[in-house]
Design a protein around this motif. Structure first.
Motif, PDB file in Angstrom:
ATOM      1  N   GLY A  92       0.827  -1.209   0.000  1.00 14.73           N
ATOM      2  CA  GLY A  92       0.000   0.000   0.000  1.00 14.73           C
ATOM      3  C   GLY A  92       0.856   1.252   0.000  1.00 14.73           C
ATOM      4  O   GLY A  92       0.593   2.213  -0.728  1.00 14.73           O
ATOM      5  N   LEU A  93       1.911   1.249   0.815  1.00  9.61           N
ATOM      6  CA  LEU A  93       2.768   2.426   0.902  1.00  9.61           C
ATOM      7  C   LEU A  93       3.559   2.618  -0.389  1.00  9.61           C
ATOM      8  O   LEU A  93       3.814   3.757  -0.802  1.00  9.61           O
ATOM      9  N   VAL A  99       2.539   1.931  -3.374  1.00  8.10           N
ATOM     10  CA  VAL A  99       1.651   2.601  -4.330  1.00  8.10           C
ATOM     11  C   VAL A  99       1.648   4.105  -4.065  1.00  8.10           C
ATOM     12  O   VAL A  99       1.770   4.917  -4.984  1.00  8.10           O
ATOM     13  N   ALA A 100       1.566   4.475  -2.790  1.00  4.78           N
ATOM     14  CA  ALA A 100       1.586   5.902  -2.443  1.00  4.78           C
ATOM     15  C   ALA A 100       2.884   6.533  -2.922  1.00  4.78           C
ATOM     16  O   ALA A 100       2.901   7.619  -3.502  1.00  4.78           O
ATOM     17  N   PHE A 117      -4.059   2.818  -8.514  1.00  9.48           N
ATOM     18  CA  PHE A 117      -2.857   3.489  -9.032  1.00  9.48           C
ATOM     19  C   PHE A 117      -3.244   4.435 -10.163  1.00  9.48           C
ATOM     20  O   PHE A 117      -2.862   5.602 -10.180  1.00  9.48           O
ATOM     21  N   VAL A 151      -4.502   7.342  -1.380  1.00 12.87           N
ATOM     22  CA  VAL A 151      -3.387   6.427  -1.139  1.00 12.87           C
ATOM     23  C   VAL A 151      -3.151   6.271   0.361  1.00 12.87           C
ATOM     24  O   VAL A 151      -2.752   5.207   0.839  1.00 12.87           O
ATOM     25  N   SER A 209      -5.935   3.835   1.627  1.00 10.64           N
ATOM     26  CA  SER A 209      -5.836   2.473   1.102  1.00 10.64           C
ATOM     27  C   SER A 209      -4.590   1.775   1.636  1.00 10.64           C
ATOM     28  O   SER A 209      -4.584   0.555   1.806  1.00 10.64           O
ATOM     29  N   ALA A 210      -3.536   2.542   1.933  1.00  9.12           N
ATOM     30  CA  ALA A 210      -2.351   1.913   2.532  1.00  9.12           C
ATOM     31  C   ALA A 210      -2.713   1.305   3.882  1.00  9.12           C
ATOM     32  O   ALA A 210      -2.114   0.319   4.303  1.00  9.12           O
ATOM     33  N   GLU A 245      -5.237  -1.955   3.303  1.00  5.10           N
ATOM     34  CA  GLU A 245      -4.591  -3.132   2.715  1.00  5.10           C
ATOM     35  C   GLU A 245      -4.209  -4.168   3.779  1.00  5.10           C
ATOM     36  O   GLU A 245      -4.573  -5.343   3.646  1.00  5.10           O
TER      37      GLU A 245
END
Lengths: 212, 646, 303
Positions: free
Chosen positions: B422-423, B425-426, C108, C130, C133-134, C137
């Motif tokens: 997840g991170l 992707v960020a 993304f 983001v 969602s981080a 997950e």
């Protein structure tokens, strides 16, 4: 099955306490926890239900579910403090520490040489977890009300332990503990009230100014 | 392969690059053969160095690491031709190419050496060559400082390796790797010590989290094609060394697997968090390398748990996932560093907050960078997903039935890897989105231009590699068979059986990927059909009613990452310097954030400060009087004599 | 694979926009309004598909590709998600990893397309997307790990096929906690209250809606359909755990699953009516709380 459910709910309420930022909701959560635990002896000893279990349950529910919250809410109202918890350790960190404590409790619970004689192997771990969380709340929060709550959660842990382990003696033990807790809450309630009247705040960390 | 040596020292880029390419092609062929057949090729030459023997061997494990090393070396060399052209005339490029070839040579010998002395020499060669490459722009203070940090860090690591090899030599009475692998260390006490030494020694090169300090310093300082090589493959020699060392150490106790998974989780988690907090593109990529070394280490940890508990499926999936990630990371990290090089080349800055809108000016670089960014985030339909899939699959398979001692680390890995994903992707939506999209944020972008073809071609080849590895995932994973056999000593039948457990879901993944691409194509056609006779207009971006937008109002990299860096603030220690707007008509306001490396700040700086203080006492011995120096020598000689005659 | 396993896919494709209609009607009921027609989302989709488009001059091909990649990803994900006892078209060990990966791909490109406009509001939405969602997950993966551990199966279809009411009797707390975690993940991932308000009017407070402000026409239709499918699929995930009962008759099971899905839609509507959106500062606590709940479930299966 029902005991498992209650114990899992106790675990969840503990986690909720760790992540809760409002004093009012914390008090309500602890009250709910008390009520659930009050019902526990009836469920654990469902086959040998007797008057004294019923009495114990009724007493616990009344005290933890009604009297304590009432006292605490009163203290909160009288003291007219802000409703925030004011933690030393942040909420998210607290939850993560709580999860680590939960894992440790399960690990310890599997190793402690106590035989519960019950299928509910959750009893010991969740008892340990409540004790840990209670201690943590006392250490990691600023508000006096929160420390009373931590104390209560710890007492709940000891109580759970008692229900599961000390099958024969619970009445006496529990009565003693309950009395202690009652006195403690009473005293602290009064103390909070008076601290507030004298100093206009109830933050424990400022009590060190009292020393000579 | 030795073609390299004869031709390197010429002051001409094409010769340097050409020799690397030739070496790569000639090296790849035998490596491929070894991988395919699982055979071993050896070369032993007598050598006069004490305890040393010129003994090189190409086995499947070496071949697996050798292939990406050579491919990326060749591609980076081609890229370097264009990249270094900017310096032509201002500086002699000969030394740079010389050291580049030495670095490639050093890496090859590290992978091939089967004698401890030869290995250490190659290791040193690699370290020295890369040190000189890092300090290419040595006129800049920051570059020199980065070079020294790298130099000191890598030698501290080597010190541990020296002890590791000496201890092993004492245990077995030989310096030969094949002897070590046969005899090994079968007793627990020494094996544990040796394991720790290997983890620290090789971990320094690989960049395990507390030992990683040199990475974020050295990678940004080096020229981009060198950063690509160092980050893409050189740090993997640390992983190779660790794997090789594990073959000497017998059956691992359970805690080794736990340890590697813990190291992997710390490196992975903190690596990606620090990457997220950076606003220097190259530093961001350097921290992301730490993250991916962490992911590889997690895979190795799963494999080790499998060896300890005698569970071949964990061995195959864990080691297999880790090894495949080595190759994948070489591809996409190489690609990203080359992409950043092109950005730096075109715009002159690598400060993310000064860039923006580059996609319109550098479409090829942007497309390649986008592929790298999606791949590195571990998303389908690209290669990063495949290796992470294997590691995840291993963790889930192992977690199904095993007891707590194995299941707990595996599930911690699942949770940790999910968070890291997840991170990531960020982190990479930030890197791609802020740099290549939106409006230009500063003057730098105005004169940005697309890179020339020598720079574009390697990027496109690497991007194609990222796509192909996913589309041919079952084949690629199948080719791990010989590596796993030779490394773990499992029966071919057992390896086959367990690889099938990985290959059959992967073929479904490929099917899914193919369906995805087909659906995408269908949607493209549908959209084109729908818009055929419609109005398609362009206008300014909707500004929510505000009439005077400027590019400076765009979200920046720092603001994009702010919620996450705030949440993980206690871990990162990001410092903010804020001068908030004041008064009714605020004139100016500023916000500056920086995220210093915690282990550098809290451990290394104080320790080295103390060491420096202490060592400067010794400077009194050095005062330039020749007579006294003679006295030192005499005293030493007499002391030695006395010692000997005692 | 048999003809029967086409059914979850078809139902998802056809009925997912109806979920949004049910949620909106439930909310309208609580607010004492009549509300929009149940089929409103379908009308919107058709209307949008017939329109032209306007693009910002700042944008590039990324902005145009974003909605298509998102829709293609979610359509592929729909192949993997079973509905109740009815298995999915594609079922293989660890298929949920591909499912999660495809959702990640979609995210993304939604984020990147938002950044392509250069609008500070869309940047803000992208940043929050983001961010949240981080945090969801890990919660999703821990919940899946719990299911794997509980059922001993590695694929969504076999997992839900294996789960039965015996699981609820035997380890009810575990399943309950997993469902709770999955529902929080569902609310967060689909930008529902209490994480995000899909009906708000202020760009500053939105997450998903603000990211797609600049899309129009067919592109926006793709996005709308993508969100509907995403809601349906994550709903089916939570539902498979919550209702593992099998009646023995596949058609009856299917009817039950459909009833469950729309029950879930009503439940979401109720949640949205009785709760307010949380302050942004508090949302991470909720999401980490979901992770904590899933972890408790996992620890219970490990003991």
């Amino acid at each position: 099955m029902m005991t498992d459910l209650i114990l899992v709910l106790v675990v969840l309420t503990n986690l909720k306490l760790l992540g809760s930022s409002r004093l009012g909701s914390s008090i309500r959560v602890v009250a709910a926890q008390g009520v659930m635990l009050g019902l526990l002896p009836i469920l654990v000893h469902v086959h040998e239900l007797s008057l004294h279990f019923a009495a114990l349950a009724a007493g616990t529910v009344a005290l933890k579910g009604v009297v304590f919250p009432w006292l605490l809410f009163r203290a909160l109202r009288e003291a007219e403090v802000t409703r925030e918890v004011e933690p030393y350790v942040g909420y998210i960190t607290s939850i993560l520490i709580g999860l680590a404590a939960l894992a440790t409790s399960f690990w310890l619970g599997g190793r402690l040489p106590v035989s519960t004689g019950e299928p509910a192997s959750l009893l010991v771990p969740s008892a340990l977890f409540s004790i840990f969380v209670g201690l943590f709340l006392i250490v990691a929060r600023k508000r006096a009300v929160n420390q009373v709550l931590g104390f209560l959660v710890m007492e709940n842990g000891i109580y759970t332990f008692g229900v599961g382990v000390v099958a024969e003696l619970p009445f006496l033990v529990e009565l003693g503990v309950l009395l202690d807790a009652f006195v403690a809450v009473f005293v602290m309630g009064i103390a909070i009230y008076h601290i507030n009247r004298e100093f206009d705040h109830i933050e424990v960390n400022r009590l060190d100014q009292l020393k000579g | 392969m030795v073609l390299l040596l004869s031709r390197v020292d010429r002051d001409f880029s094409w010769v340097g690059a050409g020799s690397v390419v030739i070496a790569a092609v000639s090296g790849c062929l035998p490596a491929f053969g070894v991988l395919l057949h699982g055979s071993v090729e050896q070369l032993r030459l007598p050598w006069s160095v004490p305890f040393g023997e010129f003994f090189i061997e190409l086995d499947p494990l070496s071949a697996w690491f050798l292939m990406p090393t050579l491919v990326l070396s060749a591609l980076s060399a081609i890229y370097g031709v264009g990249y270094l052209r900017a310096w032509q005339g201002r500086r002699s490029l000969g030394p740079s190419w010389f050291f580049y070839c030495l670095l490639v040579l050093g890496m090859m010998f590290v992978l091939l050496a089967r004698n401890a002395v030869l290995f250490l020499m190659a290791w040193e060669l690699m370290a020295l060559a890369s040190f000189f490459l890092v300090t290419f722009e040595h006129e800049r203070e920051s570059v020199r400082k980065a070079g020294w940090i790298y130099f000191v860090a890598t030698h501290l690591g080597t010190a541990f390796l020296l002890v590791f090899f000496l201890l092993l030599g004492r245990e077995t009475g030989s310096m030969d790797f094949t002897v070590w692998a046969e005899k090994g260390v079968r007793t627990h006490g020494p094996a544990n010590v040796l394991f720790l030494l290997a983890v620290i020694g090789f971990g320094t090169k690989a960049g395990f989290m507390p030992l990683h300090v040199w990475l974020p310093e050295a990678h940004p300082a080096a020229p981009s094609h060198v950063s690509a090589l160092m980050s893409g493959v050189m740090i993997k020699t640390g992983i190779y060394g660790l794997l090789r060392a594990l073959t000497f150490l017998g059956v691992p106790p359970l805690w080794w697997g736990w340890g590697l998974i813990a190291i992997g989780l710390t490196s992975g988690g903190l690596g990606v968090l620090f990457a997220l907090a950076q606003h220097d593109l190259k530093r961001l990529l350097a921290y992301s390398s730490v993250e991916h070394i962490g992911i590889i280490t997690m895979g190795l940890g799963v494999g080790l748990l499998g060896v300890s508990t005698d569970s071949p499926v964990l061995v195959v999936l864990g080691f297999g996932g880790g090894l495949l990630h080595v190759v994948n990371h070489a591809l996409f990290k190489g690609l990203l560093f080359l992409g950043v090089g092109a950005v730096l080349h075109g715009s002159g800055t690598r400060e993310i907050d000064h860039l923006g809108g580059l996609l319109k000016r550098m479409p090829w670089t942007a497309a390649a960078f986008l592929i790298g960014a999606v791949a590195i985030s571990g998303l389908p339909p690209l290669n990063g997903f495949v290796s992470e899939f294997l590691i995840f699959l291993g963790a889930f398979q192992g977690g199904v039935s095993t007891g707590g001692a194995v299941a707990v680390p595996l599930f911690m890995l699942v949770a940790g890897l999910a968070l890291i994903g997840g991170l990531a992707v960020a982190c990479f939506t930030k890197a791609f989105g802020i740099v290549f999209l939106g409006e230009p944020r500063s003057e730098h972008v105005a004169h940005a231009h697309e890179a020339e073809w020598t720079m574009r071609l390697p990027m496109l080849i690497l991007a194609a590699g990222c796509i192909l590895i996913c589309l041919f995932a079952p084949v690629v994973v199948g080719s791990l068979k010989t590596v796993l056999e030779s490394m773990t000593g499992l029966q071919p039948l057992v390896v086959d059986e367990n690889l099938a457990a990985a290959i059959s879901p992967l073929s479904f993944v490929v099917l899914g990927t193919a369906l995805f691409l087909a659906l995408l194509a269908a949607l493209v056609l549908l959209r084109r059909h729908l818009l055929e006779h419609r109005r398609v207009e362009t206008d300014v971006t909707w500004r929510c009613g505000y009439a005077q937008p400027t590019p400076r109002m765009q979200y920046t990299a720092s603001s994009f990452a702010q919620p996450l860096t705030d949440l993980f603030g206690p871990l990162l220690g990001t410092r903010k310097i804020i001068s908030p707007p004041r008064g009714l008509f605020p004139a100016e306001a500023a916000l500056k954030t920086m995220t210093p490396d915690f282990s550098h700040e809290a451990v290394y700086r104080p320790v080295f400060g103390r060491v420096h203080e202490w060592l400067s006492q010794l400077q009194r011995l050095q005062h330039g009087k020749v007579q006294l120096y003679v006295l030192y020598i005499a005293v030493t000689l007499i002391a030695l004599l006395v010692w000997e005659l005692r | 694979m048999n003809a029967f396993s086409f059914i979850p896919l078809l139902l998802a494709l056809v009925l997912s926009p109806l979920m949004l209609g049910v949620i909106n009607r439930t909310k309208a009921f609580f607010a004492g309004r009549h509300g929009q027609p149940l089929l409103q989302t379908y009308f919107d989709l058709f209307k949008l598909l017939q329109k032209g488009v306007i693009y910002s001059r700042t944008t590039t091909w990324i902005f145009r590709a974003g909605p298509m990649i998102g829709l293609a990803a979610i359509l592929t994900a729909a192949l993997l998600m079973p509905l109740g006892k009815c298995p999915a078209l594609l079922a293989f060990p660890a298929d949920f990893l591909l499912f999660a990966g495809l959702l990640g791909l979609m995210r993304f490109f939604t984020v990147v397309a938002a950044l392509d406009t250069g609008s500070s509001f869309e940047g803000m939405g992208a940043s929050r997307e983001v961010f949240f969602s981080a945090l969801t997950e890990p919660a999703l993966f821990i919940a899946l790990a719990t299911l794997v551990r509980e059922t001993g199966r590695l694929s969504l279809s076999t997992m839900f096929g294996q789960a039965s009411n015996a699981h609820w009797l035997h380890s009810g707390p575990v399943l309950g906690l997993v469902v709770l975690a999955l529902v929080i993940v569902l609310l967060a991932e689909n930008s529902r209250i209490p994480v995000d308000d899909p009906n708000t009017h202020l760009e500053l407070t939105m997450i998903h809606e603000v990211m797609v402000l600049d899309h129009s026409g067919p592109d926006f239709a793709f996005i709308l359909y993508t969100s509907a499918l995403k809601l349906w699929l994550l709903g089916a995930l939570a539902l498979g755990v919550a209702l593992p009962f099998s009646s023995g008759n596949p058609w009856l099971n299917l009817a039950m699953a459909l009833g469950g899905m729309f029950g879930l839609a009503v439940a979401i509507g109720v949640i949205e009516s009785v709760m307010a959106r949380l302050r942004l500062r508090v949302v991470p606590q909720l999401l980490i709380g979901a992770g904590a709940v899933a972890t408790v479930a996992l620890i219970l299966t490990l003991k």
